[in-house]
Design a protein around this motif. Structure first.
Motif, mmCIF file in Angstrom:
data_model
loop_
_atom_site.group_PDB
_atom_site.id
_atom_site.type_symbol
_atom_site.label_atom_id
_atom_site.label_comp_id
_atom_site.label_asym_id
_atom_site.label_seq_id
_atom_site.Cartn_x
_atom_site.Cartn_y
_atom_site.Cartn_z
ATOM 1 N N LYS A 17 50.083 31.082 79.487
ATOM 2 C CA LYS A 17 48.772 30.663 78.995
ATOM 3 C C LYS A 17 47.777 31.801 79.181
ATOM 4 C CE LYS A 17 47.658 26.465 79.987
ATOM 5 N NZ LYS A 17 47.214 25.260 80.732
ATOM 6 N N ASP A 18 46.990 32.054 78.170
ATOM 7 C CA ASP A 18 45.984 33.123 78.155
ATOM 8 C C ASP A 18 46.588 34.517 78.110
ATOM 9 O OD1 ASP A 18 43.854 31.255 78.285
ATOM 10 O OD2 ASP A 18 44.058 31.148 80.462
ATOM 11 N N GLY A 19 47.902 34.599 77.964
ATOM 12 C CA GLY A 19 48.543 35.888 77.795
ATOM 13 C C GLY A 19 48.747 36.206 76.324
ATOM 14 N N PRO A 20 49.482 37.269 75.997
ATOM 15 C CA PRO A 20 49.768 37.562 74.593
ATOM 16 C C PRO A 20 50.542 36.420 73.939
ATOM 17 C CG PRO A 20 50.344 39.418 76.016
ATOM 18 C CD PRO A 20 50.055 38.272 76.924
ATOM 19 N N VAL A 21 50.278 36.186 72.662
ATOM 20 C CA VAL A 21 50.992 35.114 71.956
ATOM 21 C C VAL A 21 52.487 35.405 71.956
ATOM 22 C CG1 VAL A 21 51.264 33.924 69.746
ATOM 23 C CG2 VAL A 21 48.979 34.567 70.553
ATOM 24 N N LEU A 22 52.840 36.637 71.624
ATOM 25 C CA LEU A 22 54.227 37.083 71.756
ATOM 26 C C LEU A 22 54.313 37.913 73.025
ATOM 27 C CD1 LEU A 22 55.191 38.048 68.095
ATOM 28 C CD2 LEU A 22 55.737 35.958 69.349
ATOM 29 N N GLU A 41 46.633 23.833 71.773
ATOM 30 C CA GLU A 41 45.561 22.929 72.188
ATOM 31 C C GLU A 41 44.637 23.599 73.198
ATOM 32 O OE1 GLU A 41 44.816 20.045 70.915
ATOM 33 O OE2 GLU A 41 46.477 20.261 69.495
ATOM 34 N N HIS A 42 45.216 24.387 74.088
ATOM 35 C CA HIS A 42 44.407 25.117 75.070
ATOM 36 C C HIS A 42 43.461 26.083 74.367
ATOM 37 C CE1 HIS A 42 43.344 27.363 78.661
ATOM 38 N NE2 HIS A 42 43.791 28.478 78.109
ATOM 39 N N GLU A 43 43.987 26.838 73.386
ATOM 40 C CA GLU A 43 43.146 27.787 72.658
ATOM 41 C C GLU A 43 42.077 27.059 71.849
ATOM 42 O OE1 GLU A 43 43.098 31.004 72.883
ATOM 43 O OE2 GLU A 43 44.799 31.154 74.248
ATOM 44 N N ALA A 44 42.422 25.890 71.291
ATOM 45 C CA ALA A 44 41.435 25.120 70.538
ATOM 46 C C ALA A 44 40.283 24.686 71.441
ATOM 47 C CB ALA A 44 42.089 23.900 69.901
ATOM 48 N N GLY A 45 40.606 24.287 72.675
ATOM 49 C CA GLY A 45 39.553 23.910 73.612
ATOM 50 C C GLY A 45 38.655 25.085 73.974
ATOM 51 N N LEU A 46 39.266 26.260 74.206
ATOM 52 C CA LEU A 46 38.472 27.446 74.528
ATOM 53 C C LEU A 46 37.589 27.842 73.343
ATOM 54 C CD1 LEU A 46 41.097 29.645 76.409
ATOM 55 C CD2 LEU A 46 39.292 28.241 77.393
ATOM 56 N N GLU A 68 45.057 30.229 68.266
ATOM 57 C CA GLU A 68 45.461 28.843 68.019
ATOM 58 C C GLU A 68 46.339 28.758 66.771
ATOM 59 O OE1 GLU A 68 43.527 24.545 66.703
ATOM 60 O OE2 GLU A 68 42.247 26.319 66.919
ATOM 61 N N ALA A 69 45.907 29.445 65.692
ATOM 62 C CA ALA A 69 46.694 29.411 64.449
ATOM 63 C C ALA A 69 48.068 30.027 64.655
ATOM 64 C CB ALA A 69 45.938 30.149 63.345
ATOM 65 N N GLN A 70 48.139 31.090 65.422
ATOM 66 C CA GLN A 70 49.438 31.721 65.678
ATOM 67 C C GLN A 70 50.357 30.795 66.476
ATOM 68 O OE1 GLN A 70 48.069 35.271 67.620
ATOM 69 N NE2 GLN A 70 47.840 36.418 65.707
ATOM 70 N N TYR A 71 49.792 30.136 67.474
ATOM 71 C CA TYR A 71 50.604 29.200 68.257
ATOM 72 C C TYR A 71 51.051 28.021 67.390
ATOM 73 C CZ TYR A 71 49.853 31.316 72.867
ATOM 74 O OH TYR A 71 49.877 32.146 73.952
ATOM 75 N N ARG A 72 50.187 27.514 66.540
ATOM 76 C CA ARG A 72 50.585 26.385 65.685
ATOM 77 C C ARG A 72 51.668 26.815 64.703
ATOM 78 N NH1 ARG A 72 47.679 22.274 67.146
ATOM 79 N NH2 ARG A 72 45.481 22.493 67.766
ATOM 80 N N SER A 73 51.598 28.051 64.229
ATOM 81 C CA SER A 73 52.651 28.548 63.351
ATOM 82 C C SER A 73 53.994 28.604 64.080
ATOM 83 C CB SER A 73 52.272 29.935 62.827
ATOM 84 O OG SER A 73 53.308 30.473 62.032
#
Length: 419
Positions: free
Chosen positions: A51-56, A164-169, A403-408
């Motif tokens: 969490k809060d790290g690089p998406v990849l 969801e975490h990124e959406a909240g931030l 958020e978009a990257q995580y949802r993808s």
């Protein structure tokens, strides 16, 4: 087969040839079954999707042994590495696979677990050999052709939760940006008001009243404290909009400067300021003024700032400060009776000043004298708010992108699971 040759650095001991059996597990994990001279066991390489790290993830976590059942802090995993008859337990995190650290990078979670469940710090020799094996495993993993697929699989495991975490931030930053935008509008309105005040034509100020005028004094309960005589000495040049009063009464003599409070951000000052003495220097660092009054034989000083003139009456505020300049209480608050008497004097002078027919002209004079400082403060505040708003908007965009990257990633996982 990978052979680590004896190096010139002491941190790289010769451990001989190693054989790797590579097995890909779920969620992007890769198990290396390692065999070598005095070395055997499993190392699991796990891309660190945090969490809060690089998406990849761009770092890996090396786990000693395979997943099993139980408390991994006290219970050994299956096939934990044994190096020179020492069983290595735990894990090591934060390793850059493209440039693994040279030495002394096993953290406190890499320990020696004995059969009775006690843990001990690894000896220097075992640590150095374990580090050499970990470097070899991680370097091999970094060159795998399926490395990206492993990283994506690890990131997709908790992608929906992280989205969801990124959406909240992002929502927090968007709310912050909106609040800053509204605050900027308020400051801009204040700046416009200040500029309007600067353009006003000054109003005529009435003449001074040099004759002595009797003024009644009462304490906070309304009990009479007698009277004092007041006369106007001058219109202050150091503090525009202020009047210097001289007072005389029972055990009372000296001067007070009464005017508008200019330390607050209102374009037109709404409060009032009463200063002990004849203000000749309006600097905030000037704490003593000439002709400070004597009360009960003690010279007193200080200042009273009131946020609003509407709250002032003959009995309120009940207690106002008075600092003793002389006597046994020098540099401390004046005695109770002196402070009670000074409070009555301050209230009476404030009301005397507020009753002037030219108070609006004095208020405008004080505001126009303060215009340069208020204009500079408003512009500085606008710059700070604009920068803060831009930072919040930039952070919101970054979180929405993540958020978009995580949802993808989460959608890719759903498609794979259905397939």
């Amino acid at each position: 087969m990978i052979t680590l040759m004896r190096g010139t650095r002491r941190s790289e001991p010769a451990i001989g040839p190693l054989t790797f059996a590579v097995h890909h597990l779920e969620h992007g994990r890769t198990r290396y079954v390692v065999r070598g001279r005095h070395i055997r066991g499993s190392f699991v390489v796990i891309p660190e999707a945090m969490k809060d790290g690089p998406v990849l993830p761009n770092t890996v976590h090396v786990q000693y042994g395979c997943d099993g059942n139980g408390d991994y802090w006290r219970t050994p995993r299956d096939d934990e590495p044994v190096i020179h008859n020492v069983r290595v337990h735990g894990w090591t995190e934060g390793i850059n696979p493209d440039k693994p650290p040279a030495s002394w990078f096993l953290d406190r979670y890499a320990t020696s677990l004995r059969d009775n469940g006690t843990q001990r710090e690894l000896t220097s020799g075992v640590r150095r050999r374990t580090e050499a094996v970990v470097r070899a495993v991680v370097r091999h993993w970094s060159r795998l052709p399926e490395r990206r697929a492993l990283v994506v699989a690890a990131a997709a495991r908790r992608a929906a939760e992280y989205a969801e975490h990124e959406a909240g931030l992002a929502a927090e930053q968007e709310t912050k940006a909106e609040a800053l935008r509204a605050e900027r509008a308020q400051v801009r309105a204040r700046l416009h008001a200040v500029n309007g005040i600067a353009r006003r034509r000054p109003r005529p100020v009435g003449p001074l009243r040099p004759a002595w005028t009797p003024v009644n004094l009462v304490d906070a309960t309304g009990a009479s404290l007698g009277t004092m005589a007041v006369r106007e000495v001058e219109l202050s040049e150091a503090a525009p909009g202020s009047v210097v009063y001289e007072v005389a009464g029972r055990r009372l003599e000296g001067r007070f400067t009464v005017g508008c409070d200019q330390s607050r951000p209102e374009p037109l000052p709404q409060g009032i300021r009463v200063t002990y003495g004849h203000v000749q220097n309006a600097s905030p660092f000037c704490h003593e003024h000439p002709h400070e009054p004597h009360v009960f034989g003690v010279r007193v000083g200080g200042r009273w700032d009131s946020k609003s003139a509407e709250t002032i009456s003959a009995t309120s505020p009940a207690r106002l400060s008075a600092l003793a300049r002389t006597g046994v209480r020098a540099r401390m608050s004046a005695s109770g009776p002196a402070e009670r008497y000074c409070s009555a004097v301050l209230r009476a002078l404030a009301l005397h000043y507020l009753a002037r027919p030219d108070r609006a002209a004095l208020q405008l004079a004080a505001a126009q004298a303060n215009t340069p400082a208020q204009r500079a403060d408003a512009r500085r505040e606008l710059r700070e708010l604009r920068n803060a708003q831009r930072q919040a908007e930039r952070a919101a965009r970054d979180h929405r992108t993540r958020e978009a990257q995580y949802r993808s990633l989460a959608q890719q996982t759903d498609h794979c699971s259905r397939a």
